[in-house]
Motif scaffolding. Structure first.
Motif, mmCIF file in Angstrom:
data_model
loop_
_atom_site.group_PDB
_atom_site.id
_atom_site.type_symbol
_atom_site.label_atom_id
_atom_site.label_comp_id
_atom_site.label_asym_id
_atom_site.label_seq_id
_atom_site.Cartn_x
_atom_site.Cartn_y
_atom_site.Cartn_z
ATOM 1 N N CYS A 121 0.815 -1.213 0.000
ATOM 2 C CA CYS A 121 0.000 0.000 0.000
ATOM 3 C C CYS A 121 0.853 1.269 0.000
ATOM 4 C CB CYS A 121 -0.936 -0.004 1.205
ATOM 5 S SG CYS A 121 -2.272 -1.230 1.094
ATOM 6 N N ALA A 122 2.031 1.192 0.587
ATOM 7 C CA ALA A 122 2.915 2.359 0.616
ATOM 8 C C ALA A 122 3.361 2.765 -0.787
ATOM 9 C CB ALA A 122 4.133 2.077 1.494
ATOM 10 N N MET A 123 3.338 1.818 -1.722
ATOM 11 C CA MET A 123 3.723 2.136 -3.102
ATOM 12 C C MET A 123 2.694 3.029 -3.794
ATOM 13 S SD MET A 123 6.689 0.807 -3.622
ATOM 14 C CE MET A 123 6.816 0.900 -5.417
ATOM 15 N N ALA A 124 1.531 3.197 -3.178
ATOM 16 C CA ALA A 124 0.507 4.061 -3.768
ATOM 17 C C ALA A 124 0.946 5.520 -3.806
ATOM 18 C CB ALA A 124 -0.804 3.917 -2.997
ATOM 19 N N ARG A 125 1.989 5.873 -3.048
ATOM 20 C CA ARG A 125 2.466 7.248 -3.082
ATOM 21 C C ARG A 125 3.056 7.604 -4.442
ATOM 22 N NH1 ARG A 125 6.670 5.067 0.432
ATOM 23 N NH2 ARG A 125 5.454 5.842 2.185
ATOM 24 N N GLN A 155 -7.974 -3.116 1.577
ATOM 25 C CA GLN A 155 -6.923 -2.208 2.026
ATOM 26 C C GLN A 155 -6.137 -1.666 0.845
ATOM 27 O OE1 GLN A 155 -4.654 -3.871 5.256
ATOM 28 N NE2 GLN A 155 -3.094 -2.251 5.204
ATOM 29 N N VAL A 156 -5.853 -2.512 -0.126
ATOM 30 C CA VAL A 156 -5.126 -2.069 -1.316
ATOM 31 C C VAL A 156 -5.987 -1.098 -2.131
ATOM 32 C CG1 VAL A 156 -4.118 -2.853 -3.495
ATOM 33 C CG2 VAL A 156 -3.682 -4.121 -1.399
ATOM 34 N N MET A 157 -7.288 -1.359 -2.221
ATOM 35 C CA MET A 157 -8.163 -0.457 -2.960
ATOM 36 C C MET A 157 -8.237 0.917 -2.287
ATOM 37 S SD MET A 157 -12.200 -0.767 -3.982
ATOM 38 C CE MET A 157 -11.965 -2.318 -4.809
ATOM 39 N N GLU A 158 -8.271 0.917 -0.972
ATOM 40 C CA GLU A 158 -8.301 2.191 -0.252
ATOM 41 C C GLU A 158 -7.032 2.994 -0.513
ATOM 42 O OE1 GLU A 158 -8.881 3.938 4.307
ATOM 43 O OE2 GLU A 158 -9.019 1.787 3.911
ATOM 44 N N ALA A 159 -5.894 2.307 -0.611
ATOM 45 C CA ALA A 159 -4.621 2.998 -0.824
ATOM 46 C C ALA A 159 -4.477 3.514 -2.252
ATOM 47 C CB ALA A 159 -3.463 2.064 -0.477
ATOM 48 N N PHE A 160 -4.774 2.664 -3.227
ATOM 49 C CA PHE A 160 -4.510 2.997 -4.630
ATOM 50 C C PHE A 160 -5.713 3.625 -5.328
ATOM 51 C CE2 PHE A 160 -1.112 0.009 -3.852
ATOM 52 C CZ PHE A 160 -0.076 0.435 -4.674
ATOM 53 N N GLY A 161 -6.917 3.317 -4.850
ATOM 54 C CA GLY A 161 -8.109 3.694 -5.595
ATOM 55 C C GLY A 161 -8.357 2.695 -6.706
ATOM 56 N N PRO A 162 -9.617 2.471 -7.082
ATOM 57 C CA PRO A 162 -9.914 1.466 -8.103
ATOM 58 C C PRO A 162 -9.323 1.790 -9.474
ATOM 59 C CG PRO A 162 -11.858 2.790 -7.612
ATOM 60 C CD PRO A 162 -10.828 3.132 -6.575
ATOM 61 N N GLU A 163 -9.029 3.063 -9.720
ATOM 62 C CA GLU A 163 -8.483 3.456 -11.022
ATOM 63 C C GLU A 163 -7.073 2.928 -11.262
ATOM 64 O OE1 GLU A 163 -9.579 5.481 -8.694
ATOM 65 O OE2 GLU A 163 -11.328 6.564 -9.477
ATOM 66 N N ARG A 164 -6.437 2.417 -10.196
ATOM 67 C CA ARG A 164 -5.087 1.854 -10.359
ATOM 68 C C ARG A 164 -5.034 0.375 -9.996
ATOM 69 N NH1 ARG A 164 -0.514 4.950 -7.606
ATOM 70 N NH2 ARG A 164 -1.999 5.806 -6.109
ATOM 71 N N LEU A 165 -6.198 -0.271 -9.990
ATOM 72 C CA LEU A 165 -6.260 -1.711 -9.748
ATOM 73 C C LEU A 165 -6.920 -2.384 -10.939
ATOM 74 C CD1 LEU A 165 -7.491 -1.879 -6.036
ATOM 75 C CD2 LEU A 165 -5.144 -1.714 -6.881
ATOM 76 N N MET A 166 -6.501 -3.627 -11.215
ATOM 77 C CA MET A 166 -7.132 -4.361 -12.321
ATOM 78 C C MET A 166 -7.158 -5.851 -12.031
ATOM 79 S SD MET A 166 -4.074 -3.958 -15.119
ATOM 80 C CE MET A 166 -3.203 -2.636 -14.267
ATOM 81 N N TRP A 167 -8.327 -6.440 -12.247
ATOM 82 C CA TRP A 167 -8.431 -7.892 -12.228
ATOM 83 C C TRP A 167 -7.673 -8.446 -13.424
ATOM 84 C CZ3 TRP A 167 -10.734 -11.418 -15.665
ATOM 85 C CH2 TRP A 167 -10.907 -12.722 -15.172
ATOM 86 N N ALA A 168 -7.136 -9.646 -13.292
ATOM 87 C CA ALA A 168 -6.389 -10.252 -14.395
ATOM 88 C C ALA A 168 -6.693 -11.736 -14.464
ATOM 89 C CB ALA A 168 -4.881 -10.036 -14.206
ATOM 90 N N THR A 169 -6.660 -12.278 -15.668
ATOM 91 C CA THR A 169 -6.987 -13.687 -15.873
ATOM 92 C C THR A 169 -5.919 -14.619 -15.327
ATOM 93 O OG1 THR A 169 -5.902 -13.735 -18.037
ATOM 94 C CG2 THR A 169 -8.246 -13.145 -17.986
ATOM 95 N N ASP A 170 -4.650 -14.169 -15.355
ATOM 96 C CA ASP A 170 -3.510 -15.035 -15.034
ATOM 97 C C ASP A 170 -3.575 -16.330 -15.846
ATOM 98 O OD1 ASP A 170 -1.078 -15.623 -13.893
ATOM 99 O OD2 ASP A 170 -1.939 -16.559 -12.126
ATOM 100 N N CYS A 171 -3.833 -16.164 -17.125
ATOM 101 C CA CYS A 171 -3.891 -17.310 -18.052
ATOM 102 C C CYS A 171 -2.502 -17.938 -18.205
ATOM 103 C CB CYS A 171 -4.392 -16.817 -19.405
ATOM 104 S SG CYS A 171 -4.448 -18.066 -20.694
#
Length: 211
Positions: A121-125, A155-171
């Motif tokens: 979460c600290a990387m969100a800075r 907790q990660v969403m609160e730090a980064f905001g949804p605009e910097r998170l993404m679901w991924a398939t991990d295919c």
């Protein structure tokens, strides 16, 4: 070549992530060549654990600098022990887009440690850092419906905001160890967030970075 040929055959459908030799003499030229073929980022990872100064290897500085010029991302498959050196690079190259894969693999040994979550979460800075919310089959309890991971994701969403998170398939690993439906359902059905935030996680963030 299979990846780039497929992207060419289906324009606008796929964006690619490549692995290249960062120590190559003409690494910038290779990034340019692949960029013209719609490669939007480059996967990097430490060779050893603990990671230490893994980004001090020759070529990484050139890759980070050129990725910023090209609008490409440095996609990091790392554990929490690799975050300190990544943070150093984010300080040196603040304009470079960085994607941390699979929630920084926190909980891969079965335990989600609060200190690791706080370090991520600290990387969100650093405003150009994004996180993939994925590989649930490999984290924590490693069993669907994966709801034990929701506190970390929140907790990660609160730090980064949804605009910097993404679901991924991990295919293809998600289908080897589970199903896409099981992974998708965690974000779609169990994560408490607004419809707009869910859109960012499921497609808008990835669209902005990779298409």
């Amino acid at each position: 070549r299979y990846m780039t040929d497929t992207m060419a055959a289906f324009p606008g459908v796929f964006g690619g992530i490549a692995v290249i030799d960062g120590a190559a003499e003409k690494v910038e030229a290779e990034m340019d060549r692949l960029g013209a073929l719609r490669v939007r980022g480059f996967r990097i990872r430490p060779d050893e654990s603990p990671a230490g100064d893994w980004l001090a290897a020759p070529g990484y500085g050139r890759m980070f600098a050129h990725a910023a010029r090209n609008g490409q991302s440095m996609c990091c498959l790392i554990d929490p022990d690799a975050l300190p050196d990544l943070e150093r690079m984010c300080q040196v190259y603040p304009e470079t887009s960085v994607v941390i894969d699979h929630l920084c693999r926190i909980g891969v040994d079965g335990t989600v440690r609060p200190a690791d979550v706080e370090a991520l979460c600290a990387m969100a800075r650093y405003p150009r850092v994004s996180v993939k919310v994925s590989a649930f089959y490999a984290l924590g309890a490693k069993q669907p419906p994966y709801t034990d991971l929701l506190p970390m994701i929140g907790q990660v969403m609160e730090a980064f905001g949804p605009e910097r998170l993404m679901w991924a398939t991990d295919c293809p690993f998600q289908t080897v160890h589970g199903t896409y439906e099981g992974s998708l359902a965690l974000v779609r059905d169990h994560l408490v967030c607004t419809p707009e935030a869910r859109e960012w996680l499921l497609w808008r963030t990835a669209e902005g970075l990779f298409f």
